[in-house]
Each structure stands twice: as structure tokens, then as C-alpha cells.
Design an enzyme around this catalytic site. Structure first.
Site, PDB file in Angstrom:
ATOM      1  CE  LYS A 156      -7.691   7.250   0.160  1.00  7.74           C
ATOM      2  NZ  LYS A 156      -7.091   7.917  -1.003  1.00  7.74           N
TER       3      LYS A 156
HETATM    4  P1  NAD Z   1      -7.193  -0.526  -7.964  1.00  5.45           P
HETATM    5  O1  NAD Z   1      -8.018  -1.307  -7.015  1.00  5.45           O
HETATM    6  O2  NAD Z   1      -7.825  -0.052  -9.212  1.00  5.45           O
HETATM    7  O3  NAD Z   1      -5.883  -1.352  -8.347  1.00  5.45           O
HETATM    8  C1  NAD Z   1      -5.005  -1.857  -7.383  1.00  5.45           C
HETATM    9  C2  NAD Z   1      -4.014  -2.757  -8.105  1.00  5.45           C
HETATM   10  O4  NAD Z   1      -2.995  -3.127  -7.172  1.00  5.45           O
HETATM   11  C3  NAD Z   1      -4.628  -4.051  -8.627  1.00  5.45           C
HETATM   12  O5  NAD Z   1      -4.061  -4.344  -9.881  1.00  5.45           O
HETATM   13  C4  NAD Z   1      -4.186  -5.087  -7.611  1.00  5.45           C
HETATM   14  O6  NAD Z   1      -4.098  -6.369  -8.166  1.00  5.45           O
HETATM   15  C5  NAD Z   1      -2.828  -4.536  -7.252  1.00  5.45           C
HETATM   16  N1  NAD Z   1      -2.333  -5.026  -5.978  1.00  5.45           N
HETATM   17  C6  NAD Z   1      -3.006  -5.167  -4.816  1.00  5.45           C
HETATM   18  N2  NAD Z   1      -2.194  -5.658  -3.882  1.00  5.45           N
HETATM   19  C7  NAD Z   1      -0.974  -5.809  -4.473  1.00  5.45           C
HETATM   20  C8  NAD Z   1       0.275  -6.260  -4.033  1.00  5.45           C
HETATM   21  N3  NAD Z   1       0.440  -6.649  -2.757  1.00  5.45           N
HETATM   22  N4  NAD Z   1       1.296  -6.280  -4.928  1.00  5.45           N
HETATM   23  C9  NAD Z   1       1.115  -5.877  -6.194  1.00  5.45           C
HETATM   24  N5  NAD Z   1      -0.044  -5.427  -6.661  1.00  5.45           N
HETATM   25  C10 NAD Z   1      -1.073  -5.397  -5.808  1.00  5.45           C
HETATM   26  O7  NAD Z   1      -6.619   0.687  -7.101  1.00  5.45           O
HETATM   27  P2  NAD Z   1      -6.056   2.092  -7.635  1.00  5.45           P
HETATM   28  O8  NAD Z   1      -7.171   3.055  -7.587  1.00  5.45           O
HETATM   29  O9  NAD Z   1      -5.275   1.888  -8.872  1.00  5.45           O
HETATM   30  O10 NAD Z   1      -5.079   2.476  -6.446  1.00  5.45           O
HETATM   31  C11 NAD Z   1      -3.707   2.063  -6.433  1.00  5.45           C
HETATM   32  C12 NAD Z   1      -2.912   3.082  -5.633  1.00  5.45           C
HETATM   33  O11 NAD Z   1      -3.087   4.366  -6.228  1.00  5.45           O
HETATM   34  C13 NAD Z   1      -3.363   3.228  -4.175  1.00  5.45           C
HETATM   35  O12 NAD Z   1      -2.242   3.539  -3.387  1.00  5.45           O
HETATM   36  C14 NAD Z   1      -4.284   4.424  -4.230  1.00  5.45           C
HETATM   37  O13 NAD Z   1      -4.411   5.065  -2.978  1.00  5.45           O
HETATM   38  C15 NAD Z   1      -3.520   5.284  -5.230  1.00  5.45           C
HETATM   39  N6  NAD Z   1      -4.327   6.335  -5.851  1.00  5.45           N
HETATM   40  C16 NAD Z   1      -5.453   6.051  -6.545  1.00  5.45           C
HETATM   41  C17 NAD Z   1      -6.201   7.098  -7.083  1.00  5.45           C
HETATM   42  C18 NAD Z   1      -7.446   6.862  -7.892  1.00  5.45           C
HETATM   43  O14 NAD Z   1      -7.986   7.836  -8.403  1.00  5.45           O
HETATM   44  N7  NAD Z   1      -7.910   5.646  -8.040  1.00  5.45           N
HETATM   45  C19 NAD Z   1      -5.774   8.419  -6.911  1.00  5.45           C
HETATM   46  C20 NAD Z   1      -4.585   8.665  -6.225  1.00  5.45           C
HETATM   47  C21 NAD Z   1      -3.867   7.609  -5.696  1.00  5.45           C
END
Ligand code: NAD
Length: 452
Positions: A115
Site C-alpha cells: 500500500k
Molecule cells: P474515494 O476517494 O473514491 O471516495 C472516498 C469517499 O469517502 C468520498 O465520497 C469522500 O467524500 C468520503 N469520505 C471521506 N472522508 C469521509 C468521512 N470522514 N465521512 C464520510 N465520508 C467520507 O475512495 P474509494 O476508492 O471509494 O475508497 C473508499 C474505501 O474503500 C477506502 O477504505 C478504500 O481503502 C476502500 N477500497 C477501495 C478500493 C478501490 O478500488 N478504490 C478497493 C478496495 C477498498
């Protein structure tokens, strides 16, 4: 004024990863030198930290701190996203890298865990500043990343555009080679694979639907009519809203970093998306009730999908959660203390290292596509993803049933038999998934042997 007692609980993500590992350890096959093996399995192989001087749009130089952690390459090259967030730090990145190792093992994709993170706030950076940070970060990492050693992907506040800059920077540093496999989650025009953009949410949907189909919530065998609340409206959360809606669920609440919106009769997801695109937030979507940022977690619903950040459901709010099933689209959203409270309240949790693995599974397909110089079709991606998500969901459920029997059998004698071992805790789905992952990594390590 509040009459609640102050809450003290472990919120450091790396120490939480260790607690989860220790809860699974008693169930993993014992070896004579388990102490040494467990340290080898848990501690990261490599932690790189870099300072990134960047010329900002106003001409001043700012220094950003970046991290890349390779947790393990025992089962294959490291794989894991890069996060841009003001609160990211070394311990968070170490935890996320650890969970990637377990996730790849649970899904049986031939990767280890890694990561990365840069401490910055992309919401207040220009596109040129984000590009400069990305280029400087990739240059500073040098050969600590590579198509056969450690392969980045998107995570919080990074996207396909960021991945395109990573590919371009790495290609400038390695001219004359096919470098497409250095990074996944790329744009379709640049070696990306159809189906990667919504893969995390689609994988979570497939996992949830199959969990219901095989009897995970007795009496409820499909998503039709179930109410869903989602925290986070980015890659994972936004696609989850549309995919769960399309599968027949009713989305009653969503939120982002500024707050949330609620409609007990069901949100118009397209209207929420349009409002987010127009204003930058879901807050204020016409026809919705406003919610405080964390209140989205506490609305009455059947399924709660945390899709934002770690440690959102804690000892403090776990008693007020009103759903029947939590699907962890985010990494690490539920703390160990909350896990125990939810288990006592019979709220099931489909754990992150299973439920959000769709992203890394399709990243694996993209990597294979790039190494083969091939082009995959979206329906093939979906079919192969479904097979992996269904099989792993069944394996985790079966493992939990097996561990429940082991617990009943051993619990009275455990402390007497193994006074130095961690306590035996009745296994939930998270412990079951960890047991599968740690055992697969342990077996690979045993077969390879500890070098030299
Ligand atoms: P992203 O940046 O696309 O979206 C993040 C979202 O979370 C945004 O809408 C933001 O406004 C919101 N956010 C941020 N802080 C917040 C808070 N304190 N309260 C409520 N909402 C909040 O990110 P993502 O890729 O969707 O990732 C989100 C989660 O999913 C993370 O934990 C990431 O590790 C996990 N994840 C993502 C992927 C991927 O392929 N992108 C894969 C596996 C896991």
C-alpha cells in the site's frame, strides 16, 4: 454536554491489524517455531518513506510526505492502492498493506500485499499540483515498485487519472519496455480493463448476494426490498449505491466527507449523483433529509455499507447501529471492540478482506491482460469476478462454521493447554477470513522456506 463515559479503545490501524491477526492465530495450524513464523507473517517486509518537494501553483515549494509499504511478497508481487489523504501516515499504510496480503490470500490471487500513501489534501490541490506530487512520488520510490515486485492501484482520493500519471512517470524512467503492468486501475485508453472502475462495489454486491443465497441471514435470500445505508460516495460507495439499487435494494441514506442525506422511502440515487457532480457533495440533494456526517451509520436499515475510512464503527457507536448486516466496502471500518459488540447483538459483518476484494481481483485481471498484451471483454471480467467472490464467500462461511465447532470443543481447555497462546475467541466471519489468509501465507512460506 454528554452523559456518556469517555471512550478509550485502540484506534491505531496497525495495532488493530495485529489484534485481528492475534485473534486468528490460535486457529491457525501450530508450528514449533510459531513465534518466529508469526512475526515473519505479520511484520512488513519493507517500509519506504520519502519527502517530496513540489512547486505549487503560487510558485512556493511545499514538502509532502509519502510512504510505500510492501507487507509481503511470499505469495507473489506486492499489490495495493495509493491513498492521498491529509491524515494518512506510516501506521495506516502498514495496516492497509497487511490487509492487502490477507485479501489476496482469501481470494487466492497470486499477489502479496502492499500500500502507499501521500499526506496531502487533494480536495484543495489543483490538477497540476496533484500531477506533480504523483510524478515526484513515483520517481522517489524508484525500483521499490515494479511490474513484478510491487504494483500500485487507486485508493482514497486517487483515480484512473492518477494511475495514468504513475504509468507515464514509470515509463519515462524505464524507456523501451512495455510498462503497462506497473499499475492497475488505468484508463481504458491506456491499458485499463473494462469493469475495473466499479469492481470494488460489484465484488461487494456479489459477495452480499451470495451470502444471502447460501443462508447467511436466514429467511432473507435476496436483496429485493432490503434497505441500505452507505457511508462514503466515492469509487466504492457511489457504485455500491447504483449496483445495490439495480439489484433491487432501496438506498435510504448516503454520505460523504461533508455530511449525509436520508429518505426512509428511498433516495433517488441518480438525483444524488447529479447533485454530487454539480456541488461536490451529496448534502442538500432536493427531497432528502440532512444527516450529520456519522449519523448515516445509525439509520435504521437492513444493510450498512461503510465505504469511506477506517475506525468508523467503534465501541462508542456500535451499540446504536441499527442494521442486520454490515458489508465492509472500506478497509478497516469496524474496530475490534465494535466487532465484539456487533457479534453480541447478532449483527453480521462481511469483512473487508473478503467484501471489498473485487477491486484487487479485477486489478489482477488487468495485470494479466497487460502482461499478455491482450484485451479482455467486460462480460468475461464479471463472470470471473463472480466465480472468485462466490467461492471465497463460501469458503469464509464454511471456515466460520468449522471454527465455531473448534471453539465449542476447545474453549474450556484452551488456556490450560496453551498458557502462552492468545485467548481463543469465538470466530466471526473476520476471524474466519483471517484464518484462511494467514494459513495460506504460512503454507507458502513453509514451502519456500525462510531464505537463505
Ligand atoms: P474515494 O476517494 O473514491 O471516495 C472516498 C469517499 O469517502 C468520498 O465520497 C469522500 O467524500 C468520503 N469520505 C471521506 N472522508 C469521509 C468521512 N470522514 N465521512 C464520510 N465520508 C467520507 O475512495 P474509494 O476508492 O471509494 O475508497 C473508499 C474505501 O474503500 C477506502 O477504505 C478504500 O481503502 C476502500 N477500497 C477501495 C478500493 C478501490 O478500488 N478504490 C478497493 C478496495 C477498498
Amino acid at each position: 454536554m454528554t452523559d456518556r463515559a469517555p471512550v478509550t479503545e485502540e484506534l491505531n490501524p496497525h495495532r488493530i491489524a495485529r489484534i485481528q491477526f492475534d485473534l486468528a492465530a490460535p486457529y491457525v495450524r501450530e508450528t514449533e517455531d510459531w513465534d518466529g513464523i508469526s512475526e515473519t507473517l505479520f511484520e512488513p517486509d519493507r517500509v519506504v518513506s520519502v519527502n517530496l518537494p513540489v512547486v505549487m501553483d503560487d510558485g512556493r515549494v511545499r514538502v509532502f510526505r509519502g510512504f510505500r509499504v510492501l507487507h509481503s511478497d511470499t505469495r507473489g508481487p506486492g499489490k495495493g492502492g495509493i491513498r492521498y489523504h491529509p491524515q494518512t501516515d506510516e501506521d495506516e499504510v502498514k495496516a492497509l498493506a497487511t490487509w492487502m496480503s490477507w485479501k489476496c490470500a482469501v481470494l487466492d490471487v497470486p499477489f502479496g500485499g502492499a500500500k502507499g500513501g501521500v499526506e496531502c489534501d487533494p480536495r484543495i490541490l489543483s490538477k497540476a499540483e496533484k500531477r506533480a506530487i504523483t510524478r515526484r512520488f513515483i520517481a522517489a520510490l524508484g525500483d521499490n515498485i515494479g511490474p513484478h515486485t510491487d504494483i500500485p492501484a487507486p485508493d482514497v482520493y486517487t483515480d484512473a487519472q492518477t494511475m495514468a500519471w504513475i504509468f507515464d512517470t514509470y515509463s519515462m524512467m524505464h524507456p523501451g519496455e512495455n510498462n503497462l503492468a506497473i499499475v492497475t486501475g488505468k484508463p481504458l485508453d491506456l491499458g485499463g480493463i473494462p469493469g475495473r472502475a466499479d469492481a470494488t462495489a460489484r465484488g461487494a454486491l456479489m459477495c452480499t448476494e451470495h451470502f444471502l443465497e447460501i443462508g447467511g441471514m436466514p429467511g432473507v435470500y435476496s436483496l429485493a426490498g432490503l434497505t441500505v445505508a452507505i457511508q462514503g460516495f466515492g469509487n466504492a460507495g457511489r457504485f455500491a449505491a447504483t449496483l445495490f439499487r439495480d439489484a433491487g435494494a432501496v438506498i435510504v441514506a448516503v454520505s460523504d466527507s461533508r455530511g449525509g442525506v436520508y429518505n426512509p422511502d428511498g433516495l433517488d440515487v441518480a438525483a444524488v449523483e447529479a447533485h454530487k457532480d454539480e456541488t461536490g457533495s451529496v448534502v442538500g440533494t432536493p427531497g432528502t433529509q440532512p444527516l450529520e456526517r456519522l449519523a448515516v451509520l445509525e439509520v435504521p436499515c437492513d444493510i450498512l455499507i461503510p465505504a469511506a475510512l477506517e475506525s468508523q464503527i467503534t465501541r462508542e457507536n456500535a451499540p446504536r447501529i441499527q442494521c442486520r448486516l454490515i458489508v465492509e466496502a472500506a478497509n478497516g471500518p469496524v474496530t475490534p471492540a465494535a466487532d465484539r459488540i456487533l457479534a453480541e447483538r447478532d449483527i453480521k459483518v462481511l469483512p473487508d478482506i473478503l467484501a471489498n476484494a473485487g477491486g484487487v481481483v479485477v486489478s489482477y485481471f488487468e495485470w494479466v491482460q497487460n502482461l499478455d498484451n491482450a484485451q479482455w471483454e467486460e462480460h468475461d471480467v464479471h463472470a470471473k469476478l463472480r466465480k472468485k467472490m462466490h467461492r471465497s464467500t463460501e469458503q469464509v462461511v464454511t471456515q466460520r462454521l468449522t471454527l465455531a465447532e473448534a471453539y465449542d470443543f476447545y474453549q474450556d481447555r484452551w488456556a490450560a493447554l496453551y498458557p502462552d497462546a492468545p485467548p481463543l475467541v469465538v470466530a466471526d466471519l473476520r476471524i474466519a477470513a483471517h484464518v484462511i489468509a494467514v494459513e495460506r501465507c504460512r503454507a507458502a512460506l513453509a514451502q519456500r522456506g525462510v531464505w537463505p
